[in-house]
Design an enzyme around this catalytic site. Structure first.
Site, PDB file in Angstrom:
ATOM      1  NE  ARG A  45      16.121  42.563  12.158  1.00 53.20           N
ATOM      2  CZ  ARG A  45      15.838  41.317  12.550  1.00 53.20           C
ATOM      3  NH1 ARG A  45      15.874  41.009  13.840  1.00 53.20           N
ATOM      4  NH2 ARG A  45      15.533  40.390  11.675  1.00 53.20           N
TER       5      ARG A  45
ATOM      6  CG  HIS B  28      20.346  52.327  11.698  1.00 57.63           C
ATOM      7  ND1 HIS B  28      20.606  51.656  10.528  1.00 57.63           N
ATOM      8  CD2 HIS B  28      21.294  51.926  12.595  1.00 57.63           C
ATOM      9  CE1 HIS B  28      21.664  50.872  10.696  1.00 57.63           C
ATOM     10  NE2 HIS B  28      22.093  51.018  11.932  1.00 57.63           N
TER      11      HIS B  28
ATOM     12  N   PRO C 150      10.327  46.222  20.528  1.00 58.38           N
ATOM     13  CG  PRO C 150      10.670  48.491  20.708  1.00 58.38           C
ATOM     14  CD  PRO C 150      10.372  47.424  19.701  1.00 58.38           C
ATOM     15  CD  GLU C 151       8.230  41.523  24.575  1.00 57.87           C
ATOM     16  OE1 GLU C 151       7.493  41.180  25.528  1.00 57.87           O
ATOM     17  OE2 GLU C 151       9.191  40.830  24.199  1.00 57.87           O
TER      18      GLU C 151
END
Length: 280
Positions: A115, A97, A2-3
Site C-alpha cells: 500500500r 511489491h 504493523p504495531e
C-alpha cells in the site's frame, strides 16, 4: 499494522543479518518517501533499535574498498529510520511489491510495501523534527519509563481513550489491534473519557500484559497476510484476539456479541456488556 509487537519481531529477526554489515547500495525510485538514503551507503550498521513503531538502524563510517567517499561535513554517526506503514516488511526475495532493495556486504534484503505507506529517512541521531510522531512519542510500554503514576494522572483528563492511545503520546507503539485488545482486557469502553484511577490502573497493566504477550507470539498476522517476517514466518497472536476483527462473535468473557463501531475514523471492536461507558 504493523504495531510495536510486529516491529519488534522484525527487529529481532533481521538484526543478525544486518548488524556489523556495511551498506553497499540502497535502490528505490521514490526519493520523496525514502529520503537521503544515499547517505547510508558506505556506512556500517552498528545496531538496530526500535522506538514505538519505528525501526532505527545505527550507522557509523566504515572503511571499505570500492565504496563511495562520504561528504566531509557529515557526522561520524547517522541513523536510518524505517516506518513500515500499513503493509511494509522485509523479504529475502524481491516481489511485485518491492519498493526498496538494501544490499550489504553480507547479502540483500527487500522492503515490500503493497500500500506504499512505508517510509525511510537518514538523519542525524536524535534529530526527528521532520517526524513529529517520533519526536513526541510517549514511553515504551515494556520498560521502566512507562510509569503507572504518570499514566494515571494523564488519563484523568484524556478524551476518548482509544484515540488518545493511538496518538502515541501516553505510551508508544499501541495501534488499532492492541488498543482494542488492551481496552477489552481492562474492561473499558473505547469511547470512555477521563479515566478514574481504577480504570487507568487496569489499562496500564492491560497494555503491558497484551503487548508483552504479543511480542512473545511474534505479533499478529491477519487474514490479508500482509504481515510476515523476511523468512515468511507469520505471527501467532491473532489466535489470542478477544475482540479485534471478531465482530459478531461471542465475547470470550461473557458471551455477548462483539460489536464494531467507527471511532476517530478507525474500526473499533468491543464487548457492549463488559465495556460499558461510565457516566462522567
Amino acid at each position: 499494522m504493523p504495531e510495536l509487537p510486529e516491529v519488534e519481531t522484525t527487529r529481532r529477526k533481521i538484526e543478525p543479518l544486518l548488524r556489523g554489515r556495511v551498506i553497499e547500495r540502497i535502490e528505490h525510485d521514490a526519493p520523496h518517501k525514502y529520503r537521503d538514503t544515499h547517505l547510508a551507503v558506505g556506512r556500517r550498521i552498528t545496531g538496530l533499535s526500535r522506538r514505538g513503531k519505528y525501526l532505527m538502524l545505527q550507522l557509523a563510517a566504515a572503511e571499505a574498498d570500492g565504496l563511495p567517499d562520504l561528504p566531509d561535513d557529515l557526522p561520524h554517526d547517522l541513523e536510518l529510520i524505517v516506518h513500515l506503514g500499513m503493509t511494509g516488511g522485509f523479504r529475502l526475495e524481491a516481489g511485485k511489491h518491492t519498493r526498496v532493495t538494501l544490499t550489504t556486504d553480507g547479502g540483500t534484503l527487500h522492503f515490500d510495501d503493497a500500500r506504499r505507506f512505508g517510509k525511510m529517512a537518514v538523519v542525524r541521531p536524535g534529530q526527528y523534527a521532520t517526524m513529529p510522531t517520533l519526536a513526541g512519542m510517549g514511553p515504551e510500554p515494556l520498560t521502566g519509563d512507562f510509569g503507572l503514576d504518570d499514566f494515571v494522572v494523564r488519563a484523568a483528563s484524556c478524551g476518548a481513550v482509544k484515540p488518545w492511545l493511538l496518538s502515541q503520546k501516553p505510551v508508544s507503539g499501541v495501534g488499532n489491534i492492541y488498543a482494542d485488545e488492551s481496552l477489552w482486557t481492562a474492561q473499558i469502553h473505547p469511547a470512555q473519557t477521563r479515566l478514574n484511577a481504577a480504570e487507568a490502573t487496569r489499562l496500564y497493566h492491560a497494555i503491558r500484559e497484551v503487548m508483552g504477550a504479543a511480542v512473545e507470539a511474534g505479533g499478529s498476522t491477519l487474514s490479508d497476510g500482509t504481515y510476515a517476517q523476511h523468512d515468511g514466518e507469520a505471527g501467532a497472536y491473532q489466535h489470542r484476539h478477544h475482540v479485534y476483527d471478531r465482530a459478531g462473535k461471542p465475547c470470550d468473557r461473557c458471551g455477548t456479541t462483539i460489536e464494531k463501531i467507527v471511532l476517530a475514523q478507525r474500526g473499533t471492536h468491543f464487548c457492549p456488556q463488559c465495556q460499558k461507558v461510565r457516566a462522567i
